[in-house]
Design a protein around this motif. Structure first.
Motif, PDB file in Angstrom:
ATOM      1  N   TYR A 199       0.834  -1.199   0.000  1.00  0.00           N
ATOM      2  CA  TYR A 199       0.000   0.000   0.000  1.00  0.00           C
ATOM      3  C   TYR A 199       0.874   1.256   0.000  1.00  0.00           C
ATOM      4  O   TYR A 199       0.689   2.162  -0.809  1.00  0.00           O
ATOM      5  CB  TYR A 199      -0.912  -0.029   1.217  1.00  0.00           C
ATOM      6  N   CYS A 229      -8.336   4.004  -6.588  1.00  0.00           N
ATOM      7  CA  CYS A 229      -9.328   3.396  -5.701  1.00  0.00           C
ATOM      8  C   CYS A 229      -9.304   1.881  -5.841  1.00  0.00           C
ATOM      9  O   CYS A 229      -9.371   1.151  -4.838  1.00  0.00           O
ATOM     10  CB  CYS A 229     -10.732   3.910  -6.013  1.00  0.00           C
ATOM     11  N   LYS A 230      -9.179   1.409  -7.068  1.00  0.00           N
ATOM     12  CA  LYS A 230      -9.185  -0.041  -7.275  1.00  0.00           C
ATOM     13  C   LYS A 230      -7.979  -0.679  -6.593  1.00  0.00           C
ATOM     14  O   LYS A 230      -8.085  -1.738  -5.975  1.00  0.00           O
ATOM     15  CB  LYS A 230      -9.194  -0.368  -8.760  1.00  0.00           C
ATOM     16  N   GLY A 245      -6.461   0.494  -4.016  1.00  0.00           N
ATOM     17  CA  GLY A 245      -6.722   0.557  -2.575  1.00  0.00           C
ATOM     18  C   GLY A 245      -7.635  -0.573  -2.138  1.00  0.00           C
ATOM     19  O   GLY A 245      -7.414  -1.220  -1.116  1.00  0.00           O
ATOM     20  N   ILE A 246      -8.673  -0.805  -2.939  1.00  0.00           N
ATOM     21  CA  ILE A 246      -9.620  -1.868  -2.598  1.00  0.00           C
ATOM     22  C   ILE A 246      -8.906  -3.220  -2.572  1.00  0.00           C
ATOM     23  O   ILE A 246      -9.110  -4.032  -1.677  1.00  0.00           O
ATOM     24  CB  ILE A 246     -10.793  -1.888  -3.591  1.00  0.00           C
ATOM     25  N   GLN A 278      -8.012   8.421 -10.753  1.00  0.00           N
ATOM     26  CA  GLN A 278      -8.605   8.255  -9.420  1.00  0.00           C
ATOM     27  C   GLN A 278      -9.218   6.864  -9.296  1.00  0.00           C
ATOM     28  O   GLN A 278      -9.097   6.214  -8.264  1.00  0.00           O
ATOM     29  CB  GLN A 278      -9.678   9.320  -9.173  1.00  0.00           C
ATOM     30  N   ILE A 279      -9.891   6.441 -10.373  1.00  0.00           N
ATOM     31  CA  ILE A 279     -10.521   5.122 -10.347  1.00  0.00           C
ATOM     32  C   ILE A 279      -9.466   4.043 -10.144  1.00  0.00           C
ATOM     33  O   ILE A 279      -9.641   3.120  -9.353  1.00  0.00           O
ATOM     34  CB  ILE A 279     -11.319   4.898 -11.644  1.00  0.00           C
ATOM     35  N   TRP A 298      -6.571  -3.444   0.616  1.00  0.00           N
ATOM     36  CA  TRP A 298      -7.283  -3.550   1.878  1.00  0.00           C
ATOM     37  C   TRP A 298      -8.124  -4.809   1.970  1.00  0.00           C
ATOM     38  O   TRP A 298      -8.364  -5.331   3.059  1.00  0.00           O
ATOM     39  CB  TRP A 298      -8.102  -2.295   2.156  1.00  0.00           C
ATOM     40  N   THR A 299      -8.573  -5.314   0.822  1.00  0.00           N
ATOM     41  CA  THR A 299      -9.256  -6.607   0.843  1.00  0.00           C
ATOM     42  C   THR A 299      -8.286  -7.692   1.303  1.00  0.00           C
ATOM     43  O   THR A 299      -8.610  -8.517   2.161  1.00  0.00           O
ATOM     44  CB  THR A 299      -9.803  -6.964  -0.552  1.00  0.00           C
ATOM     45  N   ASN A 300      -7.087  -7.654   0.734  1.00  0.00           N
ATOM     46  CA  ASN A 300      -6.074  -8.624   1.146  1.00  0.00           C
ATOM     47  C   ASN A 300      -5.730  -8.472   2.621  1.00  0.00           C
ATOM     48  O   ASN A 300      -5.637  -9.455   3.355  1.00  0.00           O
ATOM     49  CB  ASN A 300      -4.800  -8.444   0.314  1.00  0.00           C
ATOM     50  N   ALA A 301      -5.554  -7.219   3.038  1.00  0.00           N
ATOM     51  CA  ALA A 301      -5.201  -6.975   4.434  1.00  0.00           C
ATOM     52  C   ALA A 301      -6.300  -7.469   5.364  1.00  0.00           C
ATOM     53  O   ALA A 301      -6.030  -8.086   6.396  1.00  0.00           O
ATOM     54  CB  ALA A 301      -4.937  -5.484   4.648  1.00  0.00           C
ATOM     55  N   TYR A 336      -8.027  12.320 -15.470  1.00  0.00           N
ATOM     56  CA  TYR A 336      -7.877  12.456 -14.027  1.00  0.00           C
ATOM     57  C   TYR A 336      -8.827  11.499 -13.317  1.00  0.00           C
ATOM     58  O   TYR A 336      -8.449  10.822 -12.355  1.00  0.00           O
ATOM     59  CB  TYR A 336      -8.153  13.896 -13.607  1.00  0.00           C
ATOM     60  N   ALA A 337     -10.065  11.452 -13.812  1.00  0.00           N
ATOM     61  CA  ALA A 337     -11.043  10.530 -13.223  1.00  0.00           C
ATOM     62  C   ALA A 337     -10.549   9.090 -13.349  1.00  0.00           C
ATOM     63  O   ALA A 337     -10.645   8.296 -12.408  1.00  0.00           O
ATOM     64  CB  ALA A 337     -12.401  10.694 -13.896  1.00  0.00           C
ATOM     65  N   VAL A 338      -9.999   8.771 -14.515  1.00  0.00           N
ATOM     66  CA  VAL A 338      -9.485   7.410 -14.729  1.00  0.00           C
ATOM     67  C   VAL A 338      -8.381   7.093 -13.722  1.00  0.00           C
ATOM     68  O   VAL A 338      -8.321   6.003 -13.154  1.00  0.00           O
ATOM     69  CB  VAL A 338      -8.974   7.254 -16.179  1.00  0.00           C
TER      70      VAL A 338
END
Lengths: 456, 435
Positions: free
Chosen positions: B271, B418-419, B421-422, B414-415, B425-428, B410-412
């Motif tokens: 991360y 986020c992905k 990050g997901i 950010q997406i 944190w899912t793994n964590a 920029y939106a791409v």
């Protein structure tokens, strides 16, 4: 970045549904599915409780504890945090929980001499020893301190739960600020509930008086018992004896415990610092984000064609900003208090280990003294016998409580950190949804533009 | 009497895309269509950057970066045969020289800007050093972008000096200087004076000036805050990296929790490390915005030119009017305006009729000249407005398209963040739940 000196762990299991590869009777439920989590929970409950109406019995459990003091009896049963959100608890002992305590309603009291806060302590119980089934009393922080010292004196080698500190130096919180009072209230609530859940402490007489006595009753009760001076004398003697003895004859178990606690204490303190640092960084990030969105809105005012796109970006950033705020709140409501509690616990445990050493020290010094006075052996043997019993009791009490504490710690850590992960997942999922819907709106526009170009 | 006022500039619909006249070479060259643009005929890249040392004008040693420009003719329907690549090295100052030349030679064109000279809007990780490899790399990309913009501009791509810049290694500097463009450059003082004193500029240019000011202000503000946000985000991610080490050390004393802690710690490391790539990508987004920040300055330059021309016109008209008035006064003998000459002649006696005649004649000649000049200045002004406005419309479309795409990218980003990050944190979470 490579972490040096790290013991390489086992290869990471692929994120899959079950735990895979662990020999357990019950398969791990997939995280985050409350229904599935309660399934094996209920099944186990049925086995342990051997009751017909599991559902009804579960209803009895307390609904207002913030964090589950879950089950130390079967650590292999993972508790999904969402099931805890449903606020059902599961006790290890076969008896049902019969003592429910809440701490709330802080009130300010102003007298000529001082200003202080009292908290309402409500107890509901079905126990026979209690004259009534419901009690409501007001207690101030001093009273909690009194209770704690009484428990420590009565059970020197039991692990008494931590009390919130008198003052908080870090963060410069005002003594009577709302935030401070609320944090303290939650900690006091936990304190009493941890005592209630403790197999031995829950039956302590002073605990009962604390929960039930009216203000004047409590004051008069407090005045009884050993005086301050005599208590201080005890402490001095105890410290002196601990310095002398106890360490050389310490059983292996307790040396291990000591070593463990030293490392644990170090690590938990560092974790506490890290958690605070993360909170601080998140807050700084939040502050900057607050300014970031509105600039795009400002810009959109001078544009025509791209005004909508700019406003869209502004709205996304603002939503992400709010999501960050939620993430921060989750951290401060959950992770920070727990880590803080365990920092306090580590001090308490070191203290408990010392006290055990002291008790052993008393025995050892008497034994040493005896070695030089052979003819008077018989006189002392009874005294030695008593001390030996005392040491054995203390050791056993500590051992049992230690195991219990470790199980609870494991559960607390597991649930807290899982909650942190969920917090972060929620945050990223919210942000993702926001940006994806913005992107969708933009590409729709593009398609619309292309279509209109095709038209003659 | 003919109106001697300066006509407020407006565009004439009859002319059609022709290059503007007088003072703006070259009059014969037609404007290229999109298909004819140099960009379509030639592949242009700035492929490398190299540190060099050399001696400067004062014979002192200096270090600078040279950029390799590679060009290759695009063969339509080439059968696997690629045209050979030509290449030459240029340094930033030569790019600057090229751009100055283009700005002076085509003042009605919104000339694409160069990437920044010094690193600006830095956040803590980026160094402000011109020699820093990340900065050099981003500048390389910026220079390539500049060349492509010029090469795809319908007017600019036709320019011979530009072509030579791309293809002629030696003697290019001399060639540029020989055009004498520096002489044509308007002095800053003159331009400033005109901005304050012009009475009747075209409203559209006034609006454009305000717009470019707003654009400049809002984009700088945005870039500043973005840099701060990036800094903070960096902090959040990197602090999580501390978990890794502590978890690992803690796991050593735990039996049951050890594995979960250890593997969770690994994910925290992942991360923390992920932010570096994320923010590097964002720098490219920032560079896209920066380009338009600098474009605002180019817009201002066109507005300034208009104001200068308009002011020039107004002055010429004023001059003409006063001359006509003088002429009239001399002819009729009436003094309408106070003048020193008039006073002195009153005091010291009138002029002789012959003197008066001579004066009138001179004035009439001047008036004749003046009227011709005014006419041509008016035409110049109108032509300028027309062609400038055409380019401004082209620019507006380009800007809207580019900025919209930038926002989407920029939106791409950010997406994607986020992905990631997901995932982490899912793994964590999985590891934590097994503790």
């Amino acid at each position: 970045m490579e972490a040096e000196g790290r013991v390489p762990g086992p290869p990471l299991p692929p994120p899959s549904l079950g735990s895979g590869g662990e020999a357990e009777a019950d398969p791990d439920p997939p995280a985050g599915s409350p229904g599935a989590a309660r399934g094996p929970l209920l099944a186990a409950a049925a086995e342990v409780l051997a009751l017909d109406d599991e559902e009804d019995d579960l209803e009895v459990f307390s609904k207002d504890t913030s964090l589950a003091e879950v089950n130390s009896f079967s650590p292999s049963m993972p508790i999904s945090p969402s099931s805890m959100i449903n606020q059902y608890k599961f006790e290890d002992e076969p008896e049902l929980r019969d003592l429910f305590i809440t701490v709330d309603d802080p009130e300010s009291h102003i007298t000529a001499i001082e200003t202080f806060i009292t908290y309402r302590v409500v107890t509901k119980t079905s126990r026979g020893e209690f004259d009534s089934s419901e009690y409501e009393v007001r207690r101030r922080y001093q009273d909690f301190l009194w209770l704690k010292s009484k428990l420590e004196a009565a059970h020197p080698t039991l692990i008494i739960p931590p009390l919130p500190e008198k003052f908080i130096m870090k963060g410069m919180v005002e003594r009577f600020s709302e935030e401070f009072i609320e944090t303290r209230r939650k900690a006091l609530h936990k304190f009493l509930n941890r005592i209630a859940d403790h197999p031995t402490l829950t039956f302590n007489e002073d605990f009962k008086i604390f929960l039930t006595a009216q203000a004047w009753e409590l004051s008069s009760h407090k005045k009884q018992g050993p005086s301050l001076l005599s208590r201080m004398g005890q402490t001095v003697r105890a410290v002196a004896s601990s310095v002398r003895g106890g360490v050389k004859n310490r059983p292996e178990t307790f040396t291990e415990m000591n070593d463990y606690m030293e490392t644990f204490s170090q690590k938990i303190n560092v974790l506490d610092k890290i958690a605070h640092r993360i909170y601080k960084e998140e807050r700084e990030y939040f502050n900057e984000m607050k300014e970031y969105g509105p600039i795009h809105t400002l810009w959109s005012a001078s544009e025509e064609d791209i005004a909508d796109s700019l406003k869209g970006v502004a709205s996304c950033i603002d939503k992400c900003c709010k999501a960050t705020e939620k993430r921060m709140a989750g951290l401060s409501e959950n992770l920070l208090p727990i880590l803080h509690e365990y920092v306090l616990y580590s001090e308490i445990l070191m203290g408990v280990l010392k006290r055990r050493d002291q008790i052993q020290g008393e025995l050892d010094s008497k034994v040493d003294a005896l070695a030089n006075k052979k003819p008077e052996k018989d006189l002392f043997s009874e005294e030695i016998g008593k001390l030996e019993d005392k040491v054995e009791c203390a050791n056993n009490a500590l051992k049992a409580d230690w195991d219990r504490w470790k199980q609870n710690m494991q559960c607390d850590m597991r649930s807290t950190f899982t909650n942190v992960a969920e917090n972060n997942l929620r945050y990223y999922e919210e942000c993702l949804a926001t940006w994806e819907s913005f992107l969708a709106s933009q590409t729709v526009d593009l398609h619309v533009e292309e279509d209109s170009e095709d038209k003659p | 009497m003919e109106s001697a006022e300066a006509e407020p500039s407006d565009s004439r619909p009859e002319e059609d895309g022709a290059a503007p006249r007088s003072g703006l070479p070259p009059p014969e060259q037609p404007v290229a269509t999109m298909e004819d643009c140099l960009a379509k005929k030639m592949e242009i890249t700035v492929s490398e950057a190299e540190k060099r040392t050399g001696r400067n004008a004062m014979n002192m040693q200096e270090t600078y970066t040279a950029y390799l420009i590679e060009t290759r003719a695009v063969e339509s329907q080439s059968e696997g045969q690629c045209a050979p690549v030509d290449s030459l090295w240029r340094r930033y100052s030569e790019f600057e020289l090229l751009r100055n030349y283009l700005s002076v030679t085509y003042p009605h064109i919104v000339v694409p800007p160069l990437p920044e000279k010094r690193a600006d809007f830095v956040w803590h990780k980026l160094s402000a050093d011109n020699m820093d490899p990340d900065f050099v790399e981003r500048r390389r990309i910026g220079l390539e972008n500049f060349l492509l913009r010029v090469a795809s501009h319908p007017v600019l791509c036709q320019d011979k000096i530009f072509y030579s810049f791309l293809t002629q290694e030696g003697g290019w500097k001399e060639m540029v200087n020989e055009t004498g463009f520096q002489l044509k450059a308007d002095s800053r003082l003159k331009a400033l004076n005109a901005t304050f004193r012009v009475k009747n500029p075209d409203k559209r240019f006034t609006e454009l000036k305000h717009y470019s000011d707003e654009l400049q202000s809002v984009i700088s503000h945005l870039l500043r805050v973005r840099a701060r946000v990036a800094d903070r985000l960096y902090g959040v991610y990197k602090v999580h990296g501390n978990y890794g080490r502590v978890f690992s050390e803690w796991s050593a004393i735990e039996k049951e929790m050890g594995d979960g802690l250890q593997s969770a710690g690994h994910h925290m490391d992942v991360y923390a490390a992920s932010i570096d790539d994320i923010l590097e990508e964002e720098e490219h987004y920032a560079d896209q915005l920066k380009e338009y920040l600098f474009y605002a300055e180019a817009l201002r330059a066109v507005c300034r030119k208009h104001e200068l021309m308009q002011y020039d016109l107004e002055m010429a008209a004023q001059d003409l009017t006063s001359k006509k008035q003088q002429c009239e006064e001399l002819a009729t003998g009436t003094v309408r305006t106070f003048s020193l000459k008039g006073m002195t002649s009153k005091l010291f006696g009138q002029e002789t009729p012959e003197q008066r005649e001579a004066k009138i004649k001179v004035l009439e000649e001047q008036i004749q000249e003046g009227e011709e000049q005014l006419k041509s200045k008016n035409l110049e002004g109108r032509d300028f407005v027309k062609s400038a406005w055409a380019d401004i419309e082209r620019f507006k479309e380009q800007k809207n398209h580019d900025l919209k795409e930038a926002l989407i990218s920029y939106a791409v980003m950010q997406i994607s963040m986020c992905k990631k990050g997901i995932q982490v944190w899912t793994n964590a979470k999985e590891c934590f739940s097994k503790m």
